[in-house]
Design an enzyme around this catalytic site. Structure first.
Site, short mmCIF file in Angstrom:
data_model
loop_
_atom_site.label_atom_id
_atom_site.label_comp_id
_atom_site.label_asym_id
_atom_site.label_seq_id
_atom_site.Cartn_x
_atom_site.Cartn_y
_atom_site.Cartn_z
N HIS A 60 0.83 -1.20 0.00
CA HIS A 60 0.00 0.00 0.00
C HIS A 60 0.87 1.26 0.00
O HIS A 60 0.59 2.23 -0.71
CB HIS A 60 -0.91 -0.03 1.23
CG HIS A 60 -1.82 1.14 1.35
ND1 HIS A 60 -2.10 1.74 2.55
CD2 HIS A 60 -2.51 1.84 0.42
CE1 HIS A 60 -2.93 2.74 2.38
NE2 HIS A 60 -3.20 2.82 1.09
N GLU A 63 2.25 1.83 -3.40
CA GLU A 63 1.23 2.44 -4.25
C GLU A 63 1.21 3.96 -4.10
O GLU A 63 1.19 4.70 -5.08
CB GLU A 63 -0.14 1.85 -3.90
CG GLU A 63 -1.33 2.56 -4.54
CD GLU A 63 -2.48 2.75 -3.59
OE1 GLU A 63 -2.89 3.91 -3.37
OE2 GLU A 63 -2.97 1.74 -3.03
N HIS A 64 1.24 4.44 -2.87
CA HIS A 64 1.26 5.89 -2.63
C HIS A 64 2.50 6.54 -3.22
O HIS A 64 2.43 7.62 -3.83
CB HIS A 64 1.24 6.16 -1.11
CG HIS A 64 -0.12 6.14 -0.51
ND1 HIS A 64 -0.62 7.19 0.22
CD2 HIS A 64 -1.10 5.19 -0.51
CE1 HIS A 64 -1.83 6.89 0.66
NE2 HIS A 64 -2.14 5.67 0.23
N LEU A 307 -31.00 -9.36 3.71
CA LEU A 307 -30.16 -10.54 3.52
C LEU A 307 -29.45 -10.42 2.18
O LEU A 307 -30.02 -9.99 1.19
CB LEU A 307 -31.02 -11.82 3.56
CG LEU A 307 -30.28 -13.16 3.43
CD1 LEU A 307 -31.05 -14.24 4.20
CD2 LEU A 307 -30.13 -13.59 1.97
N LYS A 843 -19.88 14.43 -23.60
CA LYS A 843 -21.15 13.77 -23.87
C LYS A 843 -21.52 12.85 -22.71
O LYS A 843 -20.67 12.28 -22.04
CB LYS A 843 -21.06 12.96 -25.17
CG LYS A 843 -20.75 13.79 -26.40
CD LYS A 843 -20.62 12.90 -27.63
CE LYS A 843 -20.19 13.70 -28.85
NZ LYS A 843 -18.81 14.20 -28.73
#
Length: 919
Positions: A60, A63-64, A307, A843
């Site tokens: 992690h 990633e940063h 549920l 668009k």
């Protein structure tokens, strides 16, 4: 590979090509000649499961760090500045086995974005300075999650799993797990060197350029990613839940007042079974909500309210199937009875088997869904496809997740065999366990118990009897069978919605001539003054909507899974009924829902259950994050009439059954209808819905004088309004602030200037306040529009500083903005202008997106300008840099002639860790 070999939805006109570069990087190219925004995504087949045992959160953290400079582009903000200048954005996420990076940008600037993006995977810098700072961001990210129940439950589930499987790891990481390593920078570099190998990466690139052009760019820019020829990391020596980690009952204390029962079973790994989807079939039946279903019986007995069932977690070599149930108070007291009912249904499936017609019905529904699949935002699409490329062969990259290809009863039976009592874990979440637990989870400090499930109960489940109130669903009557497109008369075909006005109704109508799908939307506002006359009325209106949906659930569920659904909710003006989906059987659902609404009779037992659920919902608002408190309090402060959630908390439990019945009887005595209908629907059908409502309710027209006038409070120039409130959740260590600068009523001029200003400064706010000053993980700035009044706001949530200090930092940043804009070169300024103009003219990707935009014009405050985006685009094209600076000096800069300021401060601690002004 020729694009024709990739199976596509019916209306997908994009061209696809799958290639593999010399370095074994697998690439999907998508050419969309109509694309306003281009996008790309890279999915690396390595996530936090690959973290070293002694460095939780390293994947992690990596990633940063890739966002913070590369050898070719060493400036920390180069990538984000480039994307922002050209109307783009970016993000990334890390999961157990994958790390996914993605961005979008204006189509004309894709090549430059790709060049910067490719360097993430070729030569990131991992500078010592950015490494030291970004650890604090990781820590702030973790701290924002500490009070969030989904993160807390997930971590406890991992904690009690097999410690020999990396599923058990703390994937986010924090300062404690990272800072203790003096060589953390070297560990980052080593991780990137080891796992960021081109042969386990999947790249998706979407742009308006030709496939050949896209291929040439990709070949040039991404071929330098090193191929280390590593195998895809596999973790199949052990499973997350082996027998010694099963047969457990967990009891968790949540932050919010929730009551849930989660049953989990390890099942055969489903990753390679995408053609057969055995868990999809089983999940469809266990999660069914129609007559004879588990949920229908649980609701009848007063044991549960919701549920869901299906694969809850999975990787390459494991899958965990689960059933998650929202319990009532009675259900919490009778958890074992709920579990018995689930096993009674499983017994039906195990003994009778799942007939092939059930699979074929699901197959037909999924084929229809895929056939008429609409476009999504480019970045989301690229990110999703990059992940799917690891699982599905190239011809099925788009269709694989949707379609049911072949029925295999043996595979289904293997799943059903796994759903055995001695192969399960049970997790019960409730506030009632507070003070009765013996365990504390390490990272989120969750209080919990873990015990063995009573062997006698296991034996009881192995020998459950039959239950005549449980049975398999009947064939679905709502499966669409007519996909023809209607041909309305020329007078009813227009470029924008047109209004028809009756005695006590207005219909906005627009036949779809763009997307060409057999779907329709009807958004109907039932305007009545009774719903917001008091806090009690507002609460009763909310309960009424939930009671109606509750009573119709068994009927409407079949329509829902056939992509025909409705929603019913209360607004400040009345009640809003939305019907959407395939139009061929929409009239059946419309008639049933309207009749139920108009002739509703309150069932005492269901009233008390939903009232209690509503009461908990209001109370749980107290556990929203501090920045959410700020956003809410600003809205309350600036609306002329707005009941506060604290008022709802007081009155909800005091509402009697008789009051609710009387409210229901009075609700539709007077009524005004505002409807918006669009898609594959005629004006006659839309008017029929209105006439049906008026006929069934027998409502008389509303007296305009009885309607409440809702307005946004306009602030006094030169004054600052400061409100400091305790954060609702005293257990949350974060504080927050929202600084809101109001500009006044909406106009083309102010809206255009505000959008241009927001675009020019957004990356500066993020990089300065978050990346450089490390004020917190949540930092953002931008436009706020409420009731036709415009403003600019800055939001920060911090685990390090209190709101007063954050206010000082924000004002210093605002003061620096003038220099930032002044120093923009003419080329940089025009690039920013052009990117906003392109975004304004982008668009719509889908009928849903188009209708949402148009409804924002027809619904309160009813500005009814369907050409707003183009008018603003034209105005933005003519804004000079000096005009933008004048706007800043007038409305934003401290001392500005028309600077109207409010501040909402959510304070959670009397003492801040840091109070000095350090920059």
């Amino acid at each position: 590979m020729p694009q024709s070999e990739i199976l596509k939805p019916l209306k997908d006109e994009r061209l696809y090509r799958h290639i593999e570069l010399e370095n074994k990087l697998s690439v999907l190219l998508i050419s969309d000649a109509k694309a306003d925004k281009a996008a790309a995504a890279m999915d690396v087949n390595a996530g936090f499961f690959c973290d070293p045992e002694d460095v939780a959160g390293l994947a992690h953290f990596c990633e940063h760090m890739l966002f913070l400079g590369t050898k070719k582009y060493p400036n920390e903000n180069e990538y984000s500045d480039y994307l922002n200048t050209y109307g783009g954005s970016s993000n990334a996420f890390t999961s157990g086995e994958n790390t996914n990076y993605y961005f979008d940008v204006t189509s004309e600037n894709l090549e430059g974005a790709l060049d910067r993006f490719a360097q993430f995977f070729i030569a990131p810098l991992f500078t010592q300075d950015s490494t030291d700072r970004e650890m604090n961001v990781i820590d702030s990210e973790h701290n924002k999650n500490i009070q969030r129940d989904n993160w807390r439950k997930f971590q406890v589930t991992k904690t009690v799993s097999n410690p020999n499987h990396p599923y058990c790891k703390f994937g986010t990481g924090n300062l404690e797990t990272l800072k203790k390593h003096p060589d953390i920078r070297e560990r980052l570099i080593s991780f990137h060197d080891k796992y960021y190998s081109s042969n386990i990466m999947k790249l998706v690139v979407l742009g308006k350029d030709s496939l050949d052009t896209l291929q040439s760019w990709v070949s040039e820019k991404f071929v330098s990613i090193v191929n280390k020829n590593i195998p895809v990391p596999r973790f199949n020596t052990f499973l997350p839940f082996t027998p010694e980690y099963l047969g457990k009952r967990l009891e968790l204390v949540p932050i919010k007042d929730t009551r849930t029962l989660d049953i989990g079973w390890p099942v055969p790994a489903q990753h390679s079974l995408w053609k057969y989807k055995p868990c999809g079939v089983v999940g469809h039946l266990l999660g069914h909500e129609g007559e004879g279903s588990i949920l229908a019986l649980l609701k009848k007995l007063g044991l549960a309210q919701s549920l869901m069932a299906g694969v809850m977690e999975e990787g390459l070599d494991y899958s965990n199937f689960g059933v998650s149930i929202g319990l009532t108070e009675k259900g919490l007291e009778n958890v074992n009875q709920v579990i018995v009912i689930i096993y009674q249904y499983i017994k039906i499936l195990q003994e009778k088997g799942i007939e092939e017609w059930i699979f074929e019905e699901e197959k037909v529904l999924k084929e229809i869904t895929f056939k008429f699949l609409e476009e999504s935002q480019a970045a989301d699409y690229a990110s999703t496809l990059a992940g799917w490329m690891h699982t599905y062969p190239r011809e099925h990259i788009l269709s694989g997740p949707y379609l049911f290809y072949e029925f295999d009863s043996a595979l289904v039976n293997e799943v059903l065999k796994s759903l055995s009592p001695n192969n399960m874990n049970v997790t019960v979440t409730s506030k009632s366990f507070q003070g009765k637990t013996t365990q504390v989870e390490q990272w989120y400090k969750v209080n919990y118990n873990i015990t063995d499930i009573d062997p006698a109960f296991i034996k009881e489940l192995e020998n459950v009897g039959d239950n005549n109130e449980l049975f398999l669903p009947q064939p679905n009557p709502f499966i669409p069978d007519d996909f023809s497109l209607l041909q309305p008369s020329a007078e009813h075909v227009a470029a924008t919605p047109k209004a028809l006005v009756g005695d006590n109704w207005t219909l906005w109508y627009k036949f779809d001539t763009v997307f060409g799908i057999p779907k329709a939307y009807q958004i109907i506002d039932l305007i009545t003054p009774l719903v917001y006359t008091s806090p009690e009325a507002s609460v009763m209106a909310s309960i009424f909507c939930k009671l109606v949906q509750d009573s119709l659930n068994e009927f409407s569920y079949a329509a829902k899974i056939a992509n025909l659904s409705y929603s019913f909710l209360n607004t400040k003006e009345g009640l809003r009924l939305t019907i959407k989906g395939y139009n061929c059987k929409q009239d059946i659902l419309v008639q049933k829902v309207i009749e139920k609404i108009a002739n509703f009779e309150v069932d005492p037992e269901r009233f008390y259950i939903i009232q209690e659920q509503e009461k908990r919902g209001y109370k749980n608002f107290d556990h929203d994050p501090p920045y959410g408190n700020c956003l809410y309090e600003t809205c309350v402060a600036l609306e002329s009439i707005r009941w506060h959630v604290k008022e709802y908390q007081v009155v909800c439990g005091e509402i009697t059954l008789e009051q609710m019945k009387q409210f229901t009887q009075d609700l539709f005595k007077t009524l005004y209808i505002e409807s918006f209908a669009s898609g594959n629907i005629t004006i006659e059908e839309a008017k029929k819905t209105i006439n049906t409502i008026l006929s069934v309710t027998k409502a008389t027209p509303v007296d305009p004088e009885s309607l409440i006038s809702f307005k946004h409070v306009l602030l006094t120039p030169g004054k600052e309004y400061i409100r400091s409130v305790p954060a609702y959740d005293s257990g949350d260590k974060n504080s927050a602030i929202e600084v809101y600068l109001q500009m006044g009523p909406t106009s083309t001029e102010i809206s255009a200037l505000l959008d241009l200003f927001s675009q020019c400064v957004s990356i500066s706010a993020y990089s300065e306040l978050r990346t450089t000053q490390q004020l917190g993980y949540i930092v953002w700035s931008g436009r706020k529009s409420e009731y036709g009044v415009l403003g600019f706001r800055v939001i920060i949530q911090s685990d390090q500083y209190g709101p007063d200090e954050l206010d000082v930092r924000i004002e210093k940043w605002i003061d620096s903005v003038e220099k930032l804009i002044t120093e923009l070169s003419e080329e940089e300024y025009r690039d920013t202008v052009n990117s906003i103009v392109i975004t304004k003219r982008e668009k719509f990707k889908s009928l849903k997106e188009q209708i949402a935009d148009w409804c924002s014009e027809t619904q309160f405050p009813r500005r009814q300008n369907f050409n707003r985006r183009e008018e603003e685009a034209v105005y933005i094209e003519g804004i000079t840099k000096e005009a933008l600076l004048d706007f800043y000096r007038t409305y934003i800069k401290k001392g500005g002639e028309k600077r109207y300021v409010t501040q909402e401060k959510a304070v959670t601690r009397e003492k801040q860790k840091k109070t000095t002004h350090v920059f």
